[in-house]
Scaffold this active site. Sequence first.
Site, PDB file in Angstrom:
ATOM      1  N   GLU A  23       5.757  -0.705  13.600  1.00 16.57           N
ATOM      2  CA  GLU A  23       6.704   0.158  14.300  1.00 16.57           C
ATOM      3  C   GLU A  23       6.004   1.505  14.400  1.00 16.57           C
ATOM      4  O   GLU A  23       5.748   2.152  13.395  1.00 16.57           O
ATOM      5  CB  GLU A  23       8.028   0.236  13.524  1.00 16.57           C
ATOM      6  CG  GLU A  23       9.152   0.891  14.300  1.00 16.57           C
ATOM      7  CD  GLU A  23       9.274   2.361  13.982  1.00 16.57           C
ATOM      8  OE1 GLU A  23       8.797   3.170  14.804  1.00 16.57           O
ATOM      9  OE2 GLU A  23       9.820   2.698  12.940  1.00 16.57           O
ATOM     10  N   GLY A  63       4.580   3.679  10.961  1.00 21.16           N
ATOM     11  CA  GLY A  63       3.754   4.873  10.907  1.00 21.16           C
ATOM     12  C   GLY A  63       3.312   5.307  12.284  1.00 21.16           C
ATOM     13  O   GLY A  63       3.939   4.987  13.303  1.00 21.16           O
ATOM     14  N   LYS A 106       0.883  -1.175   0.000  1.00 17.36           N
ATOM     15  CA  LYS A 106       0.000   0.000   0.000  1.00 17.36           C
ATOM     16  C   LYS A 106       0.913   1.216   0.000  1.00 17.36           C
ATOM     17  O   LYS A 106       1.586   1.516   0.974  1.00 17.36           O
ATOM     18  CB  LYS A 106      -0.877  -0.022   1.247  1.00 17.36           C
ATOM     19  CG  LYS A 106      -1.643   1.272   1.535  1.00 17.36           C
ATOM     20  CD  LYS A 106      -2.705   1.558   0.503  1.00 17.36           C
ATOM     21  CE  LYS A 106      -3.595   2.718   0.961  1.00 17.36           C
ATOM     22  NZ  LYS A 106      -2.852   3.998   1.107  1.00 17.36           N
ATOM     23  N   GLU A 114       5.246  10.980  21.708  1.00 19.11           N
ATOM     24  CA  GLU A 114       6.167  11.386  20.647  1.00 19.11           C
ATOM     25  C   GLU A 114       5.677  12.639  19.933  1.00 19.11           C
ATOM     26  O   GLU A 114       4.495  12.751  19.591  1.00 19.11           O
ATOM     27  CB  GLU A 114       6.328  10.256  19.630  1.00 19.11           C
ATOM     28  CG  GLU A 114       7.274  10.594  18.478  1.00 19.11           C
ATOM     29  CD  GLU A 114       7.301   9.508  17.419  1.00 19.11           C
ATOM     30  OE1 GLU A 114       8.374   9.311  16.818  1.00 19.11           O
ATOM     31  OE2 GLU A 114       6.255   8.865  17.188  1.00 19.11           O
ATOM     32  N   GLY A 158      -1.532   2.830  13.198  1.00 19.34           N
ATOM     33  CA  GLY A 158      -1.041   1.473  13.367  1.00 19.34           C
ATOM     34  C   GLY A 158      -1.900   0.669  14.323  1.00 19.34           C
ATOM     35  O   GLY A 158      -2.181  -0.509  14.087  1.00 19.34           O
ATOM     36  N   CYS A 181      12.469   7.846  13.411  1.00 19.52           N
ATOM     37  CA  CYS A 181      11.799   7.169  14.517  1.00 19.52           C
ATOM     38  C   CYS A 181      12.737   6.944  15.689  1.00 19.52           C
ATOM     39  O   CYS A 181      12.282   6.659  16.801  1.00 19.52           O
ATOM     40  CB  CYS A 181      11.187   5.849  14.048  1.00 19.52           C
ATOM     41  SG  CYS A 181      12.257   4.879  12.978  1.00 19.52           S
TER      42      CYS A 181
END
Length: 506
Positions: A263, A239, A182, A389, A244, A300
């Site tokens: 992740e 993402g 995707k 985050e 997620g 990340c």
Amino acid sequence: MTFTPHGQHWIAGTRVGSDSTFSSAPATGSGFDFSAGSPELVSQACAAADAAFAGFAATSREDRAKLLNTIADEIDARGDQITEIGSAETGLPEARLQGERGRTTGQLRLFAEHILKGDYLDRRHDAALPDRQPLPRPDLRMMQRPVGPVAVFGASNFPLAFSTAGGDTAAALAAGCPVVVKGHGAHPGTGEIVADAIVAALDKLGMDAGIFSLVQGGTRAVGEALVTDPRIKAVGFTGSLGGGRALYDLCAKRPDPIPFFGELGSVNPMFVLPEAAVARGAELGTGWAGSLTMGVGQFCTNPGIAIVVDGPEADAFTAAATEGLKAVAGQTMLTDGMADAYRSGARKVSEGAGVKSLLTTACEGRSAAPYLFEVSADDWIANEQLSEEVFGPLGLVIRVKDAAQMQAVAASFKGQLTATLQMDDGDIDLARALLPVLERMAGRVLANGFPTGVEVCDAMVHGGPYPASTNFGATSVGTLSIRRFLRPVCYQNLPDALLPADLRDL
């Protein structure tokens, strides 16, 4: 030669358009129109992947290694065009795109080399013991086998290394699993040209075109259709936590639940231990500022939080970090949405109880400049929102009273991708006390460095307890990542003619 996207999906080696379209929003230059995905196209891609699975799973390691190397060759052959459109779409500098392309082809070639060795198969053989008393033992052989078609979601922040032919796709193909990708809407042209390379490699080797498909864009329903299609047996995702987690829940609610290797997010705390702060606090502050702003903080593994004992050394650390961040001009973020989310995240941090602003900036449009805040450990522990985050070049300093409170702060963190110890020889005892907490918290623990930058190799772990990732026993980087798309199968008393070739001579 400039690359002009054809704007179509790749479904089992055929370009396929759709009535619905979307336009790319590049950082520079004009956008292009792309066909938008649909659940119907997802179903076609999954059907082709399922039909290709048995044949691909039965291929030799040599043939799959040749495929991985040929994909790398085809990507390199399009190198200048990939850099051009990737830089235009994302705003990333050419040098970064060239380096990321090298990482992408490098991991393809590394995985090819790795599977040729055969160790990843974890082959085992317990020979028959027909005369054993009181019961004989049958002949038992075990090895890892591919799970089936894999869905891969392209990442926004790594248009090459974590997207169309990135680590998830490379690992699945190495394992013998067809892939349905995707594509990410932030860089559809980059995704398309890399997909062109994969399709060209399959065609050159005469392999089943159903081994790979790319579905571009579309609504949320496209992603939902992909993870809920019964022919998909595992999912790779990099993402946001929200997106997620929604897909993870869909995978878990299926009639046949499947693994979702996501992740999702991490603040990657950095602990500046007392002796290191005395010896080189200012130096560490400057280095931290450089790590925070690398790639506009869109890694990340960005070390967003630093923990230091309050006092003159903490003052020197924060002063150096502030000066280092002041010197960094605004930079273009990957998407307008990311820039908006960054500003929103900075605002939430600034409104937290006890939070002091050390550096504030004016960010407009798609541009982002650094922010720096500090807070006491007491206020940090009382406000869980500060641990969320913020994707971008934002830093938060936590001032602790002493070593004991540093350990309390360490214990307050949720799962992380990384945790860093800045330490000197005199910090060994404190580091030893922190290590069991950090091991439990993070997938990678490092000393005297910065976590930005992830080496692709055998020993790397890029994962961690939730919410860093959805599967703490897996990694999305390094050769161990192939194991995500394999499962053990035991063969009892099967004749050699029926055994997989890799088990016959064991």
